[in-house]
Design a protein around this motif. Sequence first.
Motif, PDB file in Angstrom:
ATOM      1  N   GLU A  35      42.440  52.316  35.004  1.00  0.00           N
ATOM      2  CA  GLU A  35      42.282  51.792  33.650  1.00  0.00           C
ATOM      3  C   GLU A  35      43.559  51.180  33.070  1.00  0.00           C
ATOM      4  OE1 GLU A  35      39.645  51.043  31.737  1.00  0.00           O
ATOM      5  OE2 GLU A  35      38.645  51.445  33.635  1.00  0.00           O
ATOM      6  N   PRO A  36      44.752  51.745  33.291  1.00  0.00           N
ATOM      7  CA  PRO A  36      45.959  51.078  32.766  1.00  0.00           C
ATOM      8  C   PRO A  36      46.129  49.657  33.319  1.00  0.00           C
ATOM      9  CG  PRO A  36      46.451  53.342  33.356  1.00  0.00           C
ATOM     10  CD  PRO A  36      45.066  53.062  33.874  1.00  0.00           C
ATOM     11  N   PHE A  37      45.814  49.482  34.601  1.00  0.00           N
ATOM     12  CA  PHE A  37      45.881  48.140  35.192  1.00  0.00           C
ATOM     13  C   PHE A  37      44.890  47.207  34.521  1.00  0.00           C
ATOM     14  CE2 PHE A  37      43.802  45.374  38.440  1.00  0.00           C
ATOM     15  CZ  PHE A  37      44.802  44.423  38.540  1.00  0.00           C
ATOM     16  N   HIS A  38      43.639  47.638  34.346  1.00  0.00           N
ATOM     17  CA  HIS A  38      42.627  46.775  33.729  1.00  0.00           C
ATOM     18  C   HIS A  38      42.996  46.445  32.290  1.00  0.00           C
ATOM     19  CE1 HIS A  38      40.252  47.058  37.273  1.00  0.00           C
ATOM     20  NE2 HIS A  38      39.976  48.345  37.131  1.00  0.00           N
ATOM     21  N   LEU A  69      28.100  40.926  36.637  1.00  0.00           N
ATOM     22  CA  LEU A  69      29.502  41.129  36.984  1.00  0.00           C
ATOM     23  C   LEU A  69      30.129  42.359  36.338  1.00  0.00           C
ATOM     24  CD1 LEU A  69      30.489  37.389  36.683  1.00  0.00           C
ATOM     25  CD2 LEU A  69      30.597  38.734  38.784  1.00  0.00           C
ATOM     26  N   LYS A  70      29.576  42.785  35.202  1.00  0.00           N
ATOM     27  CA  LYS A  70      30.167  43.913  34.460  1.00  0.00           C
ATOM     28  C   LYS A  70      31.680  43.707  34.302  1.00  0.00           C
ATOM     29  CE  LYS A  70      26.844  47.061  36.678  1.00  0.00           C
ATOM     30  NZ  LYS A  70      26.434  46.149  37.764  1.00  0.00           N
ATOM     31  N   PRO A  71      32.101  42.566  33.764  1.00  0.00           N
ATOM     32  CA  PRO A  71      33.529  42.229  33.797  1.00  0.00           C
ATOM     33  C   PRO A  71      34.380  43.060  32.851  1.00  0.00           C
ATOM     34  CG  PRO A  71      32.338  40.617  32.498  1.00  0.00           C
ATOM     35  CD  PRO A  71      31.299  41.530  33.100  1.00  0.00           C
ATOM     36  N   ASN A  72      35.610  43.268  33.256  1.00  0.00           N
ATOM     37  CA  ASN A  72      36.624  43.794  32.353  1.00  0.00           C
ATOM     38  C   ASN A  72      37.010  42.697  31.361  1.00  0.00           C
ATOM     39  OD1 ASN A  72      38.833  45.426  31.347  1.00  0.00           O
ATOM     40  ND2 ASN A  72      40.202  44.183  32.603  1.00  0.00           N
ATOM     41  N   GLN A  92      37.357  39.000  35.830  1.00  0.00           N
ATOM     42  CA  GLN A  92      38.012  40.109  36.534  1.00  0.00           C
ATOM     43  C   GLN A  92      37.141  41.339  36.367  1.00  0.00           C
ATOM     44  OE1 GLN A  92      40.038  42.895  34.961  1.00  0.00           O
ATOM     45  NE2 GLN A  92      40.595  43.748  36.954  1.00  0.00           N
ATOM     46  N   CYS A  93      36.771  41.926  37.499  1.00  0.00           N
ATOM     47  CA  CYS A  93      35.868  43.075  37.507  1.00  0.00           C
ATOM     48  C   CYS A  93      36.653  44.355  37.766  1.00  0.00           C
ATOM     49  CB  CYS A  93      34.807  42.909  38.596  1.00  0.00           C
ATOM     50  SG  CYS A  93      33.741  41.475  38.366  1.00  0.00           S
ATOM     51  N   ARG A  94      36.212  45.422  37.132  1.00  0.00           N
ATOM     52  CA  ARG A  94      36.845  46.723  37.368  1.00  0.00           C
ATOM     53  C   ARG A  94      36.557  47.235  38.773  1.00  0.00           C
ATOM     54  NH1 ARG A  94      35.593  47.364  31.834  1.00  0.00           N
ATOM     55  NH2 ARG A  94      37.327  48.226  30.616  1.00  0.00           N
ATOM     56  N   ASP A  95      35.401  46.901  39.292  1.00  0.00           N
ATOM     57  CA  ASP A  95      34.971  47.378  40.600  1.00  0.00           C
ATOM     58  C   ASP A  95      34.737  46.168  41.497  1.00  0.00           C
ATOM     59  OD1 ASP A  95      33.484  48.387  42.813  1.00  0.00           O
ATOM     60  OD2 ASP A  95      32.835  50.103  41.609  1.00  0.00           O
ATOM     61  N   ALA A  96      35.430  46.123  42.634  1.00  0.00           N
ATOM     62  CA  ALA A  96      35.329  44.962  43.521  1.00  0.00           C
ATOM     63  C   ALA A  96      33.897  44.725  43.994  1.00  0.00           C
ATOM     64  CB  ALA A  96      36.250  45.156  44.729  1.00  0.00           C
ATOM     65  N   ARG A  97      33.071  45.763  43.996  1.00  0.00           N
ATOM     66  CA  ARG A  97      31.694  45.601  44.449  1.00  0.00           C
ATOM     67  C   ARG A  97      30.895  44.679  43.542  1.00  0.00           C
ATOM     68  NH1 ARG A  97      30.617  51.984  45.095  1.00  0.00           N
ATOM     69  NH2 ARG A  97      31.883  51.891  43.191  1.00  0.00           N
ATOM     70  N   ASP A  98      31.304  44.556  42.282  1.00  0.00           N
ATOM     71  CA  ASP A  98      30.567  43.725  41.335  1.00  0.00           C
ATOM     72  C   ASP A  98      30.857  42.237  41.500  1.00  0.00           C
ATOM     73  OD1 ASP A  98      29.284  45.896  40.122  1.00  0.00           O
ATOM     74  OD2 ASP A  98      30.987  46.259  38.795  1.00  0.00           O
ATOM     75  N   MET A  99      31.905  41.885  42.255  1.00  0.00           N
ATOM     76  CA  MET A  99      32.273  40.484  42.434  1.00  0.00           C
ATOM     77  C   MET A  99      31.437  39.805  43.514  1.00  0.00           C
ATOM     78  SD  MET A  99      34.337  38.108  41.248  1.00  0.00           S
ATOM     79  CE  MET A  99      35.762  38.883  40.479  1.00  0.00           C
ATOM     80  N   GLY A 100      30.726  40.572  44.319  1.00  0.00           N
ATOM     81  CA  GLY A 100      30.061  40.032  45.498  1.00  0.00           C
ATOM     82  C   GLY A 100      29.096  38.898  45.231  1.00  0.00           C
ATOM     83  N   GLY A 101      28.426  38.888  44.070  1.00  0.00           N
ATOM     84  CA  GLY A 101      27.444  37.838  43.810  1.00  0.00           C
ATOM     85  C   GLY A 101      28.001  36.628  43.101  1.00  0.00           C
ATOM     86  N   HIS A 102      29.310  36.616  42.802  1.00  0.00           N
ATOM     87  CA  HIS A 102      29.910  35.529  42.024  1.00  0.00           C
ATOM     88  C   HIS A 102      30.841  34.736  42.928  1.00  0.00           C
ATOM     89  CE1 HIS A 102      31.491  33.303  38.682  1.00  0.00           C
ATOM     90  NE2 HIS A 102      32.724  33.753  38.893  1.00  0.00           N
ATOM     91  N   GLN A 187      38.610  36.356  39.894  1.00  0.00           N
ATOM     92  CA  GLN A 187      38.312  35.020  40.377  1.00  0.00           C
ATOM     93  C   GLN A 187      38.647  34.017  39.266  1.00  0.00           C
ATOM     94  OE1 GLN A 187      34.678  32.649  42.661  1.00  0.00           O
ATOM     95  NE2 GLN A 187      34.481  34.813  42.183  1.00  0.00           N
ATOM     96  N   ILE A 188      39.306  32.937  39.661  1.00  0.00           N
ATOM     97  CA  ILE A 188      39.606  31.838  38.755  1.00  0.00           C
ATOM     98  C   ILE A 188      39.000  30.570  39.329  1.00  0.00           C
ATOM     99  CG2 ILE A 188      41.444  30.349  37.852  1.00  0.00           C
ATOM    100  CD1 ILE A 188      43.215  32.815  37.618  1.00  0.00           C
ATOM    101  N   GLN A 189      38.307  29.825  38.488  1.00  0.00           N
ATOM    102  CA  GLN A 189      37.744  28.543  38.895  1.00  0.00           C
ATOM    103  C   GLN A 189      38.202  27.465  37.921  1.00  0.00           C
ATOM    104  OE1 GLN A 189      33.475  28.634  39.239  1.00  0.00           O
ATOM    105  NE2 GLN A 189      33.476  30.463  40.543  1.00  0.00           N
TER     106      GLN A 189
END
Length: 229
Positions: A35-38, A69-72, A92-102, A187-189
Motif C-alpha cells: 500500500e505505501p508504494f501504491h 482493471l480495479k485500478p489504483n 496502474q493496478c494494485r494486483d498484476a493479475r488485473d492487468m491481463g485483459g488490458h 501501463q502507459i499508452q
Amino acid sequence: MKFAKPRYIPAILTVALLLGLTAETLLRPRPADAEPFHARVKAAALQMSAIDGWTSADLEVPAAAVALLKPNIMICRQYSKPGRQVQFLLVQCRDARDMGGHYPPVCYPAQGWIDLHPRDPKPMVWTIGSKTIVGMEYEFSYAAGGQSRSRIVDNLLILPAGRYAQSMDEIHEVAADYLRQFYGAAQIQLVFDGGVPEKERREIFEELIGKNMTLLTVLEHSDEPRNPN
C-alpha cells in the motif's frame, strides 16, 4: 546422551516441516505491504505536468474498464494544439493479475479495430536524457460508413521492479508470483492519429514522458521483494 528413538523421527520431522511451512506462510507478502508504494504512485500521477503549448481535458473512463482493471489510479486525457491531438492513458493496478485483459492487441480488436500487424508489432526504444525506455508500437484501422481511419498506439508496460515488459507474458509471470503480484503493474499508452509522422510521434512522446519522469521513477521503484529464483 539420549537420542530420539527411530519410531519418533518421522513425527519430529513432520512437526519441523509444518513449523517451517507456517513460518514461510506468515512471512509471505500481503496486499497491505504494497500500500505505501501504491499511495506514492497515485500521488505522483495526480501531479502530472502538461506539455508546454498544449491544452488538456480529462476523458471519461468507461465503467466497464474500471470494473475490469480495479485500478489504483487511471487517467485518460486528451492533449490538443492546433492541428494535432494525442490521447494519454495511464492505468496502474494494485494486483498484476488485473492487468491481463488490458492490452492494445486485445482491447482494440474487441472494439472493432483491425490490428494491421498482428504478428509483428514494432519494438520501440526512446531515449530521454540518459534514460532508455523500451516499449511497443501498434497500428490499427477502423472502417465504418464508407470511411476508414487509423490509430497508432505507443505502449509501455511497467513492472515495479524497474522492468519494462514488451509482452503480456511478463505481466502474467509477475501475476503468478506471490512475492510480486500485489505490487501490481502499470501501463502507459499514447494514442495518435495514423497520419502523424513517426518523428513527430517520438517528439511528443519524449516531451510528455520527459516532463513526467518523476512519475516514471515512482512506477519503477517499489519495495517489492526480489524472487530468489
